[in-house]
Scaffold this motif. Structure first.
Motif, PDB file in Angstrom:
ATOM      1  N   ALA A  28       0.833  -1.198   0.000  1.00  0.00           N
ATOM      2  CA  ALA A  28       0.000   0.000   0.000  1.00  0.00           C
ATOM      3  C   ALA A  28       0.869   1.249   0.000  1.00  0.00           C
ATOM      4  CB  ALA A  28      -0.911  -0.012   1.216  1.00  0.00           C
ATOM      5  N   ASP A  29       0.377   2.276  -0.690  1.00  0.00           N
ATOM      6  CA  ASP A  29       1.087   3.551  -0.762  1.00  0.00           C
ATOM      7  C   ASP A  29       0.706   4.387   0.445  1.00  0.00           C
ATOM      8  OD1 ASP A  29       2.262   5.916  -1.326  1.00  0.00           O
ATOM      9  OD2 ASP A  29       1.347   6.204  -3.311  1.00  0.00           O
ATOM     10  N   ASP A  30       1.660   4.598   1.361  1.00  0.00           N
ATOM     11  CA  ASP A  30       1.389   5.347   2.585  1.00  0.00           C
ATOM     12  C   ASP A  30       1.869   6.789   2.501  1.00  0.00           C
ATOM     13  OD1 ASP A  30       0.227   3.162   3.805  1.00  0.00           O
ATOM     14  OD2 ASP A  30       2.131   2.436   4.614  1.00  0.00           O
ATOM     15  N   ASP A  31       2.092   7.298   1.322  1.00  0.00           N
ATOM     16  CA  ASP A  31       2.576   8.672   1.153  1.00  0.00           C
ATOM     17  C   ASP A  31       1.539   9.652   1.706  1.00  0.00           C
ATOM     18  OD1 ASP A  31       3.467  11.118   0.392  1.00  0.00           O
ATOM     19  OD2 ASP A  31       3.936  10.550  -1.682  1.00  0.00           O
ATOM     20  N   PRO A  32       1.872  10.419   2.742  1.00  0.00           N
ATOM     21  CA  PRO A  32       0.898  11.351   3.338  1.00  0.00           C
ATOM     22  C   PRO A  32       0.416  12.418   2.371  1.00  0.00           C
ATOM     23  CG  PRO A  32       3.106  11.775   4.181  1.00  0.00           C
ATOM     24  CD  PRO A  32       3.187  10.473   3.414  1.00  0.00           C
ATOM     25  N   ASP A  33       1.188  12.653   1.297  1.00  0.00           N
ATOM     26  CA  ASP A  33       0.760  13.661   0.324  1.00  0.00           C
ATOM     27  C   ASP A  33      -0.472  13.222  -0.449  1.00  0.00           C
ATOM     28  OD1 ASP A  33       2.815  15.299   1.092  1.00  0.00           O
ATOM     29  OD2 ASP A  33       4.194  14.585  -0.460  1.00  0.00           O
ATOM     30  N   ASN A  34      -0.773  11.938  -0.379  1.00  0.00           N
ATOM     31  CA  ASN A  34      -1.952  11.433  -1.087  1.00  0.00           C
ATOM     32  C   ASN A  34      -3.203  11.432  -0.207  1.00  0.00           C
ATOM     33  OD1 ASN A  34      -0.530  10.962  -3.448  1.00  0.00           O
ATOM     34  ND2 ASN A  34       0.078   8.894  -2.809  1.00  0.00           N
ATOM     35  N   GLY A  35      -3.102  11.873   1.045  1.00  0.00           N
ATOM     36  CA  GLY A  35      -4.252  11.914   1.949  1.00  0.00           C
ATOM     37  C   GLY A  35      -5.222  13.026   1.569  1.00  0.00           C
ATOM     38  N   ILE A  36      -6.443  12.849   1.902  1.00  0.00           N
ATOM     39  CA  ILE A  36      -7.499  13.814   1.589  1.00  0.00           C
ATOM     40  C   ILE A  36      -8.049  14.391   2.888  1.00  0.00           C
ATOM     41  CG2 ILE A  36      -9.766  14.137   0.527  1.00  0.00           C
ATOM     42  CD1 ILE A  36      -9.105  11.768  -1.286  1.00  0.00           C
ATOM     43  N   ASP A  37      -7.948  15.682   3.031  1.00  0.00           N
ATOM     44  CA  ASP A  37      -8.471  16.347   4.224  1.00  0.00           C
ATOM     45  C   ASP A  37      -9.986  16.465   4.131  1.00  0.00           C
ATOM     46  OD1 ASP A  37      -8.216  18.087   6.667  1.00  0.00           O
ATOM     47  OD2 ASP A  37      -9.134  19.521   5.284  1.00  0.00           O
ATOM     48  N   VAL A  38     -10.670  16.051   5.175  1.00  0.00           N
ATOM     49  CA  VAL A  38     -12.130  16.170   5.258  1.00  0.00           C
ATOM     50  C   VAL A  38     -12.450  17.152   6.371  1.00  0.00           C
ATOM     51  CG1 VAL A  38     -14.301  14.964   5.648  1.00  0.00           C
ATOM     52  CG2 VAL A  38     -12.443  13.804   4.462  1.00  0.00           C
ATOM     53  N   SER A  39     -13.168  18.227   6.051  1.00  0.00           N
ATOM     54  CA  SER A  39     -13.460  19.250   7.047  1.00  0.00           C
ATOM     55  C   SER A  39     -14.935  19.616   7.028  1.00  0.00           C
ATOM     56  CB  SER A  39     -12.612  20.498   6.793  1.00  0.00           C
ATOM     57  OG  SER A  39     -12.978  21.095   5.557  1.00  0.00           O
ATOM     58  N   VAL A  40     -15.397  20.189   8.104  1.00  0.00           N
ATOM     59  CA  VAL A  40     -16.775  20.672   8.193  1.00  0.00           C
ATOM     60  C   VAL A  40     -16.800  21.859   9.147  1.00  0.00           C
ATOM     61  CG1 VAL A  40     -17.329  19.056  10.064  1.00  0.00           C
ATOM     62  CG2 VAL A  40     -19.173  20.049   8.709  1.00  0.00           C
ATOM     63  N   THR A  41     -17.585  22.845   8.816  1.00  0.00           N
ATOM     64  CA  THR A  41     -17.785  24.001   9.695  1.00  0.00           C
ATOM     65  C   THR A  41     -19.210  23.952  10.216  1.00  0.00           C
ATOM     66  OG1 THR A  41     -16.215  25.351   8.442  1.00  0.00           O
ATOM     67  CG2 THR A  41     -17.794  26.508   9.870  1.00  0.00           C
ATOM     68  N   ILE A  42     -19.365  23.797  11.520  1.00  0.00           N
ATOM     69  CA  ILE A  42     -20.680  23.701  12.146  1.00  0.00           C
ATOM     70  C   ILE A  42     -20.990  25.031  12.823  1.00  0.00           C
ATOM     71  CG2 ILE A  42     -22.093  22.493  13.847  1.00  0.00           C
ATOM     72  CD1 ILE A  42     -20.376  20.020  13.351  1.00  0.00           C
ATOM     73  N   GLU A  43     -21.970  25.705  12.304  1.00  0.00           N
ATOM     74  CA  GLU A  43     -22.363  26.991  12.859  1.00  0.00           C
ATOM     75  C   GLU A  43     -23.143  26.791  14.162  1.00  0.00           C
ATOM     76  OE1 GLU A  43     -21.312  29.716  11.680  1.00  0.00           O
ATOM     77  OE2 GLU A  43     -20.506  28.994   9.759  1.00  0.00           O
ATOM     78  N   PRO A  44     -23.135  27.764  15.045  1.00  0.00           N
ATOM     79  CA  PRO A  44     -23.921  27.658  16.281  1.00  0.00           C
ATOM     80  C   PRO A  44     -25.403  27.457  15.964  1.00  0.00           C
ATOM     81  CG  PRO A  44     -22.414  29.522  16.380  1.00  0.00           C
ATOM     82  CD  PRO A  44     -22.381  29.031  14.969  1.00  0.00           C
ATOM     83  N   ASN A  45     -26.062  26.652  16.767  1.00  0.00           N
ATOM     84  CA  ASN A  45     -27.490  26.410  16.586  1.00  0.00           C
ATOM     85  C   ASN A  45     -28.261  27.602  17.142  1.00  0.00           C
ATOM     86  OD1 ASN A  45     -30.068  25.470  16.365  1.00  0.00           O
ATOM     87  ND2 ASN A  45     -29.764  23.617  17.581  1.00  0.00           N
ATOM     88  N   THR A  46     -28.834  28.374  16.238  1.00  0.00           N
ATOM     89  CA  THR A  46     -29.547  29.582  16.665  1.00  0.00           C
ATOM     90  C   THR A  46     -31.062  29.389  16.696  1.00  0.00           C
ATOM     91  OG1 THR A  46     -29.578  30.381  14.373  1.00  0.00           O
ATOM     92  CG2 THR A  46     -27.734  31.078  15.762  1.00  0.00           C
TER      93      THR A  46
END
Length: 209
Positions: A28-46
């Motif tokens: 398996a290719d473990d090169d960290p440059d091939n990783g995909i960042d997954v992000s989410v911004t959760i706004e305050p519940n108003t």
């Protein structure tokens, strides 16, 4: 070759190739440059929370005769499950806030003939809390008997006025969802006129500070 034979042949071929292959297994290719960042911004519940009530889908309650005696004829049934939800955050609840669900019945009127109506004072109930109350702050109301006593010692006032189904004395003590129902009992005079009768049992949710 039928389908079963084809499947078996493919499986056998796979085993043969694996045994005969001399190549090293792939790494398996473990090169960290091939990783995909997954992000989410959760706004305050108003969205403000609220206290709400729902009644389970139902086709009405058809009372059935059970427990009649020389003193009264008795017809029983079960109130559909009622759900109360308090979705407010603690900081949204004012000091001294409380909520309650009450019920009141109309008179039973005959669908045909000249039979006199049966007053709501002849319909009683016995509320039951179906959900656990973690703090004990949420509780079912006290039983109410028909004006013809059921012998339980419950007040003989029926549902002619608003009677308590479930409530909390202080909303801040417990937030969540609760379910409640009630055993219904219509106790009429023994000489009640025969016929089909209908009444409306109205449930109301009050939330006050």
């Amino acid at each position: 070759m039928n389908r079963t034979t084809q499947i078996l042949a493919a499986a056998m071929l796979g085993v043969t190739l694996a045994a005969a292959g001399a190549a090293s297994p792939a790494v398996a290719d473990d090169d960290p440059d091939n990783g995909i960042d997954v992000s989410v911004t959760i706004e305050p519940n108003t969205t403000p929370g609220e206290v709400s009530m729902t009644v389970a889908d139902n086709g009405g309650v058809a009372l059935q005769e059970d427990g009649s005696n020389a003193a009264a004829r008795q017809f029983v049934g079960t109130l559909p499950t009622v759900t109360v939800t308090d979705s407010r955050r603690p900081e949204e609840i004012p000091a001294g806030d409380f909520w309650a669900v009450v019920g009141q019945a109309s008179e039973f009127t005959a669908t045909s003939g000249s039979a006199p109506p049966i007053g709501p004072q002849y319909l009683g109930w016995r509320p039951r809390l179906l959900s656990d109350s973690s703090s004990g702050a949420v509780a079912a109301g006290e039983p109410v008997s028909s004006v013809i006593s059921d012998g339980s010692g419950a007040p003989t006032v029926g549902l002619q006025g608003q009677e308590l189904l479930v409530s909390t004395a202080n909303s801040a003590d417990e937030i969540g969802t609760w379910q409640v129902n009630a055993g219904l009992a219509l106790r009429t005079p023994a000489d009640v006129a025969a016929g089909e009768y209908h009444s409306t049992l109205t449930l109301s949710l009050f939330n006050q500070s």
